[in-house]
Scaffold this motif. Structure first.
Motif, short mmCIF file in Angstrom:
data_model
loop_
_atom_site.label_atom_id
_atom_site.label_comp_id
_atom_site.label_asym_id
_atom_site.label_seq_id
_atom_site.Cartn_x
_atom_site.Cartn_y
_atom_site.Cartn_z
N TYR F 152 0.86 -1.18 0.00
CA TYR F 152 0.00 0.00 0.00
C TYR F 152 0.89 1.22 0.00
O TYR F 152 1.93 1.20 0.64
N PRO F 153 0.61 2.31 -0.63
CA PRO F 153 -0.60 2.58 -1.41
C PRO F 153 -0.62 1.80 -2.72
O PRO F 153 0.35 1.14 -3.08
N THR F 154 -1.73 1.92 -3.41
CA THR F 154 -1.94 1.12 -4.61
C THR F 154 -1.01 1.57 -5.73
O THR F 154 -0.75 2.75 -5.90
N THR F 155 -0.49 0.58 -6.44
CA THR F 155 0.44 0.85 -7.55
C THR F 155 -0.22 1.71 -8.62
O THR F 155 0.37 2.66 -9.12
N ASP F 156 -1.44 1.37 -8.97
CA ASP F 156 -2.16 2.13 -9.99
C ASP F 156 -3.32 2.87 -9.33
O ASP F 156 -3.75 2.53 -8.23
N GLU F 157 -3.83 3.82 -10.05
CA GLU F 157 -4.99 4.58 -9.57
C GLU F 157 -6.19 3.65 -9.37
O GLU F 157 -6.33 2.63 -10.06
N ILE F 158 -7.07 4.05 -8.49
CA ILE F 158 -8.35 3.35 -8.42
C ILE F 158 -9.14 3.66 -9.70
O ILE F 158 -8.82 4.60 -10.41
N ILE F 159 -10.15 2.84 -9.95
CA ILE F 159 -10.91 3.01 -11.19
C ILE F 159 -12.22 3.73 -10.91
O ILE F 159 -12.62 3.90 -9.75
N GLY F 160 -12.91 4.11 -11.99
CA GLY F 160 -14.25 4.68 -11.89
C GLY F 160 -15.28 3.55 -11.85
O GLY F 160 -15.06 2.54 -11.20
N ALA F 161 -16.39 3.74 -12.52
CA ALA F 161 -17.46 2.73 -12.51
C ALA F 161 -17.81 2.35 -13.94
O ALA F 161 -18.87 2.71 -14.45
N PRO F 162 -16.90 1.60 -14.61
CA PRO F 162 -17.16 1.28 -16.02
C PRO F 162 -18.39 0.40 -16.18
O PRO F 162 -18.66 -0.46 -15.34
N PRO F 163 -19.14 0.60 -17.26
CA PRO F 163 -20.30 -0.27 -17.51
C PRO F 163 -19.85 -1.72 -17.76
O PRO F 163 -18.74 -1.96 -18.24
N VAL F 164 -20.73 -2.65 -17.43
CA VAL F 164 -20.46 -4.08 -17.60
C VAL F 164 -21.50 -4.66 -18.54
O VAL F 164 -22.70 -4.39 -18.38
N PHE F 165 -21.04 -5.44 -19.49
CA PHE F 165 -21.93 -6.14 -20.41
C PHE F 165 -21.67 -7.64 -20.33
O PHE F 165 -20.51 -8.07 -20.41
N PHE F 166 -22.72 -8.42 -20.18
CA PHE F 166 -22.56 -9.88 -20.22
C PHE F 166 -22.67 -10.33 -21.67
O PHE F 166 -23.58 -9.92 -22.39
N PHE F 167 -21.73 -11.18 -22.11
CA PHE F 167 -21.85 -11.71 -23.47
C PHE F 167 -22.71 -12.97 -23.46
O PHE F 167 -23.10 -13.48 -22.40
N GLU F 168 -23.01 -13.47 -24.64
CA GLU F 168 -24.06 -14.50 -24.76
C GLU F 168 -23.55 -15.89 -24.39
O GLU F 168 -22.55 -16.35 -24.90
N PRO F 169 -24.29 -16.58 -23.53
CA PRO F 169 -23.92 -17.96 -23.17
C PRO F 169 -24.39 -18.93 -24.26
O PRO F 169 -25.13 -18.55 -25.17
N HIS F 170 -23.96 -20.17 -24.12
CA HIS F 170 -24.25 -21.14 -25.19
C HIS F 170 -25.75 -21.41 -25.33
O HIS F 170 -26.25 -21.59 -26.44
N GLN F 171 -26.46 -21.46 -24.22
CA GLN F 171 -27.89 -21.71 -24.29
C GLN F 171 -28.58 -20.53 -23.59
O GLN F 171 -28.88 -20.61 -22.39
N PRO F 172 -28.84 -19.47 -24.33
CA PRO F 172 -29.23 -18.21 -23.68
C PRO F 172 -30.49 -18.30 -22.83
O PRO F 172 -30.51 -17.82 -21.69
N GLU F 173 -31.55 -18.89 -23.33
CA GLU F 173 -32.80 -18.90 -22.56
C GLU F 173 -32.61 -19.67 -21.25
O GLU F 173 -33.15 -19.29 -20.21
N GLN F 174 -31.89 -20.79 -21.30
CA GLN F 174 -31.70 -21.59 -20.09
C GLN F 174 -30.84 -20.85 -19.07
O GLN F 174 -30.83 -21.20 -17.89
#
Lengths: 251, 251, 251, 251, 251, 251
Positions: F152-174
């Motif tokens: 400590y302290p942290t090597t890199d800066e802390i981050i903001g709040a980037p958006p997250v997107f889930f990509f498609e799974p093999h069987q989407p509805e299930q």
């Protein structure tokens, strides 16, 4: 004794829906020698006939085209077909259409019912058809519900409680469609192809629904129990069972 | 050839759960001459043995009692039984227990799997057992996953993708349990009764689960297709299928 | 001052529903000296009178039978009852029935409202009744909404915002019914039994709903806070509160 | 007799959570002369102390500050407070923390439990705390579960089944928080304000949570039954009941 | 070329709804020089005009007042407004109103549509308006659907598939409203304030919706990507996108 | 200034997942000249390398193969790649892996994050990876959270709040995957194809995911606003946004 012979009833909002979405299940039934009946509540004359309108056809001409195509497709699947001509876009729930469907149920004595799912943000006619199909199925079970012309007693016997399966909408996730039955339609697929070819105005759909059958076929294989020996080219259709399955063997 | 003979695997959090919740399905399988295997992850020694603790029994005495009772009940149902003795209240997911279950899956080669549902606000051990049962089922399918002792290649063949059914929790609505399979256990019910009677400390449960079987039996009849000719005294058990059903006939 | 005295309003699709599903709550209210009013939107003459139809009774005869039975049952529970005779199977939402219910709300000034849940795949009349009950409750709060005959100002005062509870449908899980209130009806149960016996055509239901009361009573005990000292034979009814509970004590 | 006196237990992930989210409920209880106990699983030293880290404070200094502030706030609310110092960001579920909570439950004998909801996409510590609070509540009911130090029999009596209420997360809709209880905290609000002022580093939150109390107060009034005579300036807090309410009066 | 210029269409159940719930989005559009059109299906003359009824105003007087206020508010926002005067409390779905909306869609050629969410247990008019807005949007896309007066071909071009956003209901959690779009309305807020002040009968709402804008503004900042440099006093409105977003950049 | 340049971070459970499910989004970013970084938590050496195990390869050989293939695919997409080698089947959440991901987040300063959805009944590794990706994203925002080595302290800066997107799974509805973002990947598709061809052991997937891109491309067109002029051969990928979109324009 009515009701003991397998009898498949398909309630379709428009003249073409049953082909793309349930053609495999229908052909599989008729290939087993069972009876299949399709009821189209409308012809899809306003909402699903854009190319004909752009060609300047009249409403009646379009209805004729759609009826002929749908009749040919049903015939290719080995199914009977009838049309209620109740109008589309919007297809509205009416007491008259529901009553007409009650008559159909009692006449056909279905042991299995297929229809649209209850939600479709892209096409309100589909859920409206499904709501009427479900409502009529319950009414047809009641001995106190008269014929559609008001006469009594009922012309045909009341029905039992046939299982209902929703077939796949065009955009399944957006329609909250979660398949819980994957139907192997490999053997029936050539008939489904022939039926699709009876609908030449939607030629781009032939590939689309063939590709979908491959995709659902992959899921058939992924979800199958062990050692079923399914072929590489398994074709499938997805369904959502509405009522609980009744069985005496878990499998 | 492994996997072709029907083989039922029941993964139970505690020593008694499989009796109350799945006794009918187990007996139905063994009455058909099929193999059934019960795995109890714990004995339920801390969380479901209040009367023994109040009598001043020791932990080991209680485990012995629970094992003997469960073994007798399994025997009444015609099923094999084994115990992982992984502790309860809380029953925690561990790599070791999951690995032990992977071995069981490969040895038993189940064609059907029964376990608890994934939510139960009244008993965290049940979902923990179910999570491990599901996780092990997936791992046991992978040829790259070693035996639980780290040895390789695997002692038994990898498994296919057997269907999974959740059996009914004590408070179904609160556990988001929505039955989609109603099993007719009328013929198997006498065996289930005999198995329940192997658990004398929970005598008040005998009536409770008999009454539940009547209730689920009424629903079997209400949801059955036409003309199945079910007897008035149909008894039932409710299940929730986790993966889609694969079939070549809609029914 | 209107609205301050407890006043229970039960909106029932058919003549018998309120007995099986809410008889305990009604009797509990009247045993406390409170007013209870039942409104039956239809008699259930077509959909829930199979045995009378099979005996060849006419529609009017069946309505009479149902009205007499329901009146007797309401009387056994200590409740007032009225009938809108709006038809069943299907019971359809109409402006007239909604307006009639608005009048009822303003006359009765309910402090609590009971009705069917909003989903029931086995009987569309139940959700239709509930939708109208909810709609009328909101309309009855608006000073600008006239009497059902169009006259204005309103004959009775507008109402406040009474809480609404859905009573239990026949197949709760299939109807997405998740109880969030468990009502102890032990003291009221003898009155409920007497009311059930006023419906002799459904004798098989007497046992069914007694057994259900035992089952819900077990859940009352399981979910009760500590040291409530509930008797072994606690009887219960399950409800689903639609709007948030307003309180000044968490308990 | 343990358990009969009202006793409120609040399980809070970090040192400040109980103030913002449940301060009104706590003060309302102590104003009624009831006992209230707050357990903070961590101090929120890493995840909720940004300003202190930026001032260059050490970990221990930050813990001290947070403990002192939280103690002052609890005191302003009239509540006891204890700290488990189990670490935050991430706050992880461990057997030791669960066992410590079991001891707390048995010592405090809560008749009501408050904690975080089970989902919060902005802060994983909150659901982790809630999961442990729920798990410990079930374990503390079992006579076979030992003290946290392994000794047996248990130092304190086992507990009953106290109701659990989730308090409001920072972004309710995103956390699938659907209030089903609206608590009138008008009388208690001055105490809550005093408690908020014990947390000077989060001064911007004072206004935010006052404004939220007004907003929930408007909903208290909108959802209240008729003629409750609530003041214009009703202040509220929103809660989600986890288990069904048990009652003998629908209201 | 129709449809290429940005065009915002807002379908509002009552004359005031669009101000409180979507005033920021409307003003943001007109500040960018885009066209905005508001359609009020009713004036809210019965359900949202309590104070006027209590003053003894007639129905026509109240409609006039509401129309004038709404027109002033629309003007303050820089938007066009039209009124269908289809009645409220209840506002019912009718073929005529849907057809009138189809005409509006084709005339306005919206590139974005705003309306109420599909559920609101406190006000059935809101979902009814939304259902019609959605239905008309689909019908307006079909070349076979005639003008509302039955004439054909259509007066205006058919429309594309504009995205739909639901604006925030009064009690969001109870209406199953889960915002998936947070709109920064900081720059537009002064116009929204001016529009709110055109509705003097609901003065208590001015503060309420200002406080809500602050609250949604806090969420704008919490959910923004890094380094957006948002001001402390960010104001926001919450929306729920109904159809999937189509984009060529994830952000 | 960190965080201002677009930076895409993809957290993938196994070495191949990012290609099939997010290759289009990655290539679209790098084609715009933006930075893209892929983190593979495991190589998928046990669970997704069946053919290599059947060829008798050792664990280390298989890891090498998978790493080389994934590196080639990342290179074809223009992305950086790194491997945490944390083991698969099961891939378990551990404090060490979460801490390693926190370091990655702070180093990469993502403005967009892609990962698996939170549910997948066919592969528990995927949700485990997603849970860690989400957890690390929150921890990386807190200034009080140290580096993974405890310094400590942290090597890199802390981050903001980037958006997250889930990509498609093999069987989407299930997997309860409901796309709310449809990404047009037409221009990027040739790069995705080249990346898929770097994974020769899964040749049957090339067609499968090409067909899926066509299918999602059809939905792009169906859901696009008017007059976007999309080509017939639009290719798409489906995503599910986890946090609300923040924007100042509704579109």
């Amino acid at each position: 004794m009515p009701g003991t012979a397998p009898s498949l009833l398909v309630v379709s909002a428009h003249a073409g829906d049953f082909v793309w979405r349930a053609g495999g299940a229908i052909a599989a039934a008729t290939l087993r020698g069972e009876r299949a009946t399709v009821v189209c509540i409308s012809y899809g004359e306003r909402g699903e006939s854009a190319s004909q309108w752009m060609q300047g056809k009249t409403l009646d001409e379009i209805k004729d085209i759609r009826r002929d195509e749908a009749s040919a497709a049903a015939s290719a699947l080995g199914a009977d077909i009838e049309f209620l001509d109740a109008g589309d876009y919007p297809l509205r729930e009416t007491p008259e259409t529901v009553a007409a469907l009650v008559d159909v149920y009692r006449r056909v004595q279905p042991t299995v019912v297929l229809t649209h799912p209850l939600s479709d943000p892209y096409n309100g006619d589909h859920p409206a058809a499904a709501q009427m199909a479900l409502q009529a199925r319950v009414l047809a079970q009641a001995i106190g519900v008269a014929n559609s012309d008001g006469s009594y007693p009922t012309t045909d016997e009341i029905i039992g409680a046939p299982p209902v399966f929703f077939f796949e909408p065009h955009q399944p996730e957006q329609s909250d469609f979660k398949p819980n039955v994957l139907l192997d339609i490999t053997a029936a697929f050539p008939l489904k192809q022939r039926a699709m070819q009876c609908l030449p105005a939607q030629k781009h759909m032939w590939d689309y629904y063939t590709s979908l059958a491959v995709r659902r076929g992959v899921q058939v294989k992924r979800n199958a129990g062990p050692n079923l020996g399914l072929p590489v080219e398994t074709m499938g259709e997805a369904y959502q069972r509405y009522y609980p399955q009744v069985t005496d063997v878990l499998a």
